[in-house]
Design a protein around this motif. Structure first.
Motif, PDB file in Angstrom:
ATOM      1  N   HIS A  37       0.994  -1.244  -0.385  1.00 14.61           N
ATOM      2  CA  HIS A  37       0.469   0.022   0.171  1.00 14.61           C
ATOM      3  C   HIS A  37       0.650   1.485  -0.294  1.00 14.61           C
ATOM      4  O   HIS A  37       2.034   1.524   0.584  1.00 14.61           O
ATOM      5  CB  HIS A  37      -0.563   0.279   1.073  1.00 14.61           C
ATOM      6  N   PRO A  40       2.149   2.913   3.806  1.00 14.06           N
ATOM      7  CA  PRO A  40       3.519   1.910   4.533  1.00 14.06           C
ATOM      8  C   PRO A  40       4.849   2.402   2.950  1.00 14.06           C
ATOM      9  O   PRO A  40       5.639   1.834   3.771  1.00 14.06           O
ATOM     10  CB  PRO A  40       3.047   1.009   4.999  1.00 14.06           C
ATOM     11  N   LEU A 156       2.169   0.474  11.823  1.00 11.91           N
ATOM     12  CA  LEU A 156       1.335   0.097  10.808  1.00 11.91           C
ATOM     13  C   LEU A 156       2.833  -0.364   9.447  1.00 11.91           C
ATOM     14  O   LEU A 156       2.394  -1.934   9.719  1.00 11.91           O
ATOM     15  CB  LEU A 156       0.803   0.938  10.363  1.00 11.91           C
ATOM     16  N   ALA A 160       3.366  -3.908   7.746  1.00 11.35           N
ATOM     17  CA  ALA A 160       3.179  -4.283   6.662  1.00 11.35           C
ATOM     18  C   ALA A 160       4.622  -4.888   6.385  1.00 11.35           C
ATOM     19  O   ALA A 160       4.971  -6.098   5.220  1.00 11.35           O
ATOM     20  CB  ALA A 160       3.400  -3.179   6.011  1.00 11.35           C
ATOM     21  N   ALA A 163       4.794  -8.737   6.995  1.00 12.58           N
ATOM     22  CA  ALA A 163       3.900  -9.643   6.390  1.00 12.58           C
ATOM     23  C   ALA A 163       4.723  -9.766   5.652  1.00 12.58           C
ATOM     24  O   ALA A 163       4.284 -11.047   4.556  1.00 12.58           O
ATOM     25  CB  ALA A 163       2.103  -9.085   6.492  1.00 12.58           C
ATOM     26  N   PHE A 166       7.904 -12.568   4.891  1.00 14.50           N
ATOM     27  CA  PHE A 166       6.437 -13.938   4.907  1.00 14.50           C
ATOM     28  C   PHE A 166       6.618 -14.177   3.662  1.00 14.50           C
ATOM     29  O   PHE A 166       6.037 -15.293   3.688  1.00 14.50           O
ATOM     30  CB  PHE A 166       5.591 -14.271   5.893  1.00 14.50           C
ATOM     31  N   GLN A 167       5.945 -13.239   3.170  1.00 14.82           N
ATOM     32  CA  GLN A 167       5.398 -13.477   2.024  1.00 14.82           C
ATOM     33  C   GLN A 167       5.949 -13.933   1.317  1.00 14.82           C
ATOM     34  O   GLN A 167       5.894 -14.607  -0.208  1.00 14.82           O
ATOM     35  CB  GLN A 167       4.130 -12.357   1.553  1.00 14.82           C
ATOM     36  N   GLU A 171       6.064 -16.871  -0.818  1.00 10.73           N
ATOM     37  CA  GLU A 171       5.936 -17.580  -2.712  1.00 10.73           C
ATOM     38  C   GLU A 171       7.766 -17.461  -3.386  1.00 10.73           C
ATOM     39  O   GLU A 171       7.925 -17.282  -4.652  1.00 10.73           O
ATOM     40  CB  GLU A 171       4.882 -16.281  -3.008  1.00 10.73           C
TER      41      GLU A 171
ATOM     42  N   SER B 185       0.046 -14.499   4.522  1.00  7.90           N
ATOM     43  CA  SER B 185       0.928 -13.819   4.582  1.00  7.90           C
ATOM     44  C   SER B 185       0.243 -12.722   3.701  1.00  7.90           C
ATOM     45  O   SER B 185      -0.107 -12.218   4.001  1.00  7.90           O
ATOM     46  CB  SER B 185       2.052 -14.468   4.190  1.00  7.90           C
ATOM     47  N   GLY B 186      -0.513 -13.513   2.145  1.00  5.76           N
ATOM     48  CA  GLY B 186      -1.488 -12.980   1.735  1.00  5.76           C
ATOM     49  C   GLY B 186      -2.522 -11.456   2.044  1.00  5.76           C
ATOM     50  O   GLY B 186      -2.887 -10.985   1.549  1.00  5.76           O
ATOM     51  N   LEU B 188      -2.979 -11.543   5.667  1.00  2.00           N
ATOM     52  CA  LEU B 188      -2.324 -10.779   6.077  1.00  2.00           C
ATOM     53  C   LEU B 188      -1.783  -8.992   5.307  1.00  2.00           C
ATOM     54  O   LEU B 188      -2.042  -7.754   5.533  1.00  2.00           O
ATOM     55  CB  LEU B 188      -0.474 -10.897   7.080  1.00  2.00           C
ATOM     56  N   THR B 189      -1.841  -8.943   4.078  1.00  2.00           N
ATOM     57  CA  THR B 189      -0.810  -7.907   3.476  1.00  2.00           C
ATOM     58  C   THR B 189      -2.307  -6.654   3.282  1.00  2.00           C
ATOM     59  O   THR B 189      -2.508  -5.691   3.282  1.00  2.00           O
ATOM     60  CB  THR B 189      -0.333  -8.494   2.148  1.00  2.00           C
ATOM     61  N   VAL B 192      -3.994  -4.989   6.425  1.00  2.00           N
ATOM     62  CA  VAL B 192      -2.504  -4.228   6.784  1.00  2.00           C
ATOM     63  C   VAL B 192      -2.992  -3.021   5.539  1.00  2.00           C
ATOM     64  O   VAL B 192      -2.913  -1.626   6.416  1.00  2.00           O
ATOM     65  CB  VAL B 192      -0.954  -4.078   6.667  1.00  2.00           C
ATOM     66  N   ASP B 193      -3.283  -3.205   4.555  1.00  2.00           N
ATOM     67  CA  ASP B 193      -3.826  -2.418   3.053  1.00  2.00           C
ATOM     68  C   ASP B 193      -5.152  -1.922   3.912  1.00  2.00           C
ATOM     69  O   ASP B 193      -5.508  -0.435   3.807  1.00  2.00           O
ATOM     70  CB  ASP B 193      -4.377  -3.671   1.700  1.00  2.00           C
TER      71      ASP B 193
END
Lengths: 379, 379
Positions: A37, A40, A156, A160, A163, A166-167, A171, B185-186, B188-189, B192-193
């Motif tokens: 976003h 952040p 925040l 961000a 998270a 980890f993403q 992936e 994780s997706g 959570l993103t 946060v958004d």
């Protein structure tokens, strides 16, 4: 070649290593942060040193790509030009550890990119949140994110980045994403433990049964500072498909390096040049932060130790003269030398870890050169 | 049977469902929290409603095992006895969604435990950090964690729960841990958004080109509130080995439920009984928080809309009489009914998602009964 020339040459080689790893990891890091976003992402860009508060892109710092604050302290002069406990990290030490460990395990550098991005994201997350917890208003000669954007937004932005780390790992291509996430989450739990201990130590007495033993301090440092360096090294090896013994050896080397770094950072906090460290002189001592030189001095049980204990436990906060006197007594009681000896011993252990498992010679040589650089060549 | 009796019976059945899921998930949740460092563990225990600030265990609340604040609002009366936007969540709605979705996908309830624990950990992490960001001093009639323990420690405790959530999922037995981490994780993103959007909305004007469109609000709510309910449902199905279409359908159902919940929560924030909601009356309106009834009323373009716009954009903050008048104009302009209609439509979509994929009948019936319960039967 003189010793000074040799040091300069070694420094230039380390700078090349760091630049190579930054060039590889930086674009991926920027790319992932840009996917956040916008708000952040802006705060993260400020924390990474890519832009000023308010969104303006920083100019004149091409070397900063992908590293936290590198523009303010580039070059090959060790951590002396960096600020505080973030120190050499600003030049991308974590991402370099991940990349070099993948290469040392026989894989191409590319293999480590997701791991390197994840640890850089986590590192910046910890800086954002730790500055709030510690009430540190500046970082790298600029207002901390929470001072520039507010506490809530800084919380925040940290979340961000957390998270996202980890993403990125979850992936990551290849068969090791799951194991990588397990390693990151375990190391993060240790990191939070270490931060909790460090904060709790501030409220504990200098002497008596509630005092912080040196061993407890070292455990805290291994968690707070070592866990993420260990994670960087371990992730690099893991994503390269290294055998578990190799992953563990490299992770342990990273942790030992972290303790060495923290010990030296503590020394610089007491005797470093504030213009170079970016920290107020005697700041740690003033806020009763437990650091290795002081704890080691108090534990030494010499006449200077006892005078130091009396000074620190006297009524009221110390004035400037009192702080200077305390620092002198820490040195007289052997605290400075004990901390530097600890750093040397930890670097030796890190080297032993690297030499104890089969690794590719060239990246291992780069890793071995990186170790003293991280602690700023003062030991 | 009268309609009232039917409602009571349905409520009792939902209470049984929630109690069954709590009994399954609660011990695992407590066990994992107990494994944290003692300090964040204490703060987490306080946030979950297991203990008072300072560490004393709360007595007389056996039903609270494994749920955030359940002791203060147990029973089957919908969300009317719960507090604020955390509402029914305090009774363990997220863990129940995970467990029921695993069962609906044909797996034993046990399959979902790690997913259920992870979403409860994440939920409590968001409460800790959101209360800091929003400056909310109380939650469930007690001081928020940051008020009870300090901002820094509350940031730390949230981080500890966040890291633990990933650790629990990454270490979950079975072949789906990696996919589960990717999903968490997706989501959570997105979460946060949504939190970022919600915070930014507060600074935007009520009218004109910078005003928040209803569609933007709904997207925010789907992220901020829907993502974690969707995550709970999706993780339950995923860990059960459900086909991807089923995982997506259940995840979408959870997200729709989240939007419905948020719409109703907004209505309760304007017209609910503060003693029941735990929120100050007109608190959202006072701090210029953008909520669905107000945005829908402003968008209605009726005489009442225009009077509302004039009132909200007049100079200076509104006094009590002004806030009452604004709430009345929101109702007159159709804002209340629009929000409730949105909630009904979202519940319908959630039901359609559940009925659009092959699922086991009994747990699906429990899921369908849970939906209106989550929004407190007001729609």
């Amino acid at each position: 070649m003189t010793a000074a020339q040799a040091t300069t040459t070694a420094g230039a080689a380390v700078a090349d290593t760091l630049a190579r790893c930054r060039a590889l990891v930086g674009p991926a890091l920027r790319d992932r942060v840009a996917g956040l976003h916008a708000w952040p992402a802006e705060m993260a860009g400020y924390a990474f040193g890519w832009r000023e508060a308010g969104g303006e892109t920083r100019t004149g710092s091409p070397a900063a790509a992908g590293t936290a604050g590198a523009s303010g302290s580039s070059g090959s002069s060790g951590s002396s030009g960096s600020s505080g406990s973030s120190g050499s990290s600003g030049k991308g030490v974590r991402q370099a550890l991940a990349v070099l460990c993948a290469e040392a395990a026989g894989a191409p550098a590319r293999t480590a990119v997701e791991g390197a991005v994840a640890v850089e994201l986590v590192h910046t997350f910890t800086l954002l949140h730790d500055d709030i917890m510690d009430g540190d208003e500046t970082r790298r000669q600029r207002p901390a994110v929470w001072k520039a954007y507010g506490t809530g937004p800084a919380v925040l932005a940290g979340d961000a980045l957390f998270a996202l780390a980890f993403q990125v790992l979850a992936e990551s291509p290849g068969p090791y994403g799951g194991a990588a996430v397990r390693r990151l989450s375990g190391d993060l739990t240790d990191l939070v433990d270490g931060q909790a201990e460090d904060l709790l130590f501030e409220g504990r007495p200098w002497t008596g049964p509630g005092a912080v033993p040196v061993e407890a301090y070292l455990r805290m440092a291994e968690h707070k500072t070592g866990a993420l360096l260990g994670c960087a090294a371990g992730l690099g090896a893991l994503l390269a498909g290294a055998p578990e013994a190799t992953v563990e050896a490299l992770s342990t080397a990273g942790r030992q390096l972290g303790v060495a770094f923290q010990a030296v950072d503590d020394v610089l906090g007491l005797w470093g040049d504030p213009a170079a460290t970016g920290k107020p002189v005697h700041g740690d001592l003033r806020r009763r932060k437990k650091t290795l030189p002081v704890l080691a001095a108090l534990a030494a049980d010499t006449p200077a130790s006892r005078r130091l204990a009396a000074l620190l436990t006297g009524c009221g906060p110390l004035d400037e003269a009192g702080l200077r006197r305390a620092a002198a007594l820490v040195e007289e009681a052997g605290g400075r030398e004990a901390a530097l000896a600890e750093a040397r011993a930890r670097l030796d252990r890190a080297r032993a870890c690297l030499l104890g498992v089969p690794l590719a010679p060239e990246p291992t040589a780069e890793l071995l050169a990186l170790l003293p650089y991280v602690v700023g060549r003062v030991v």
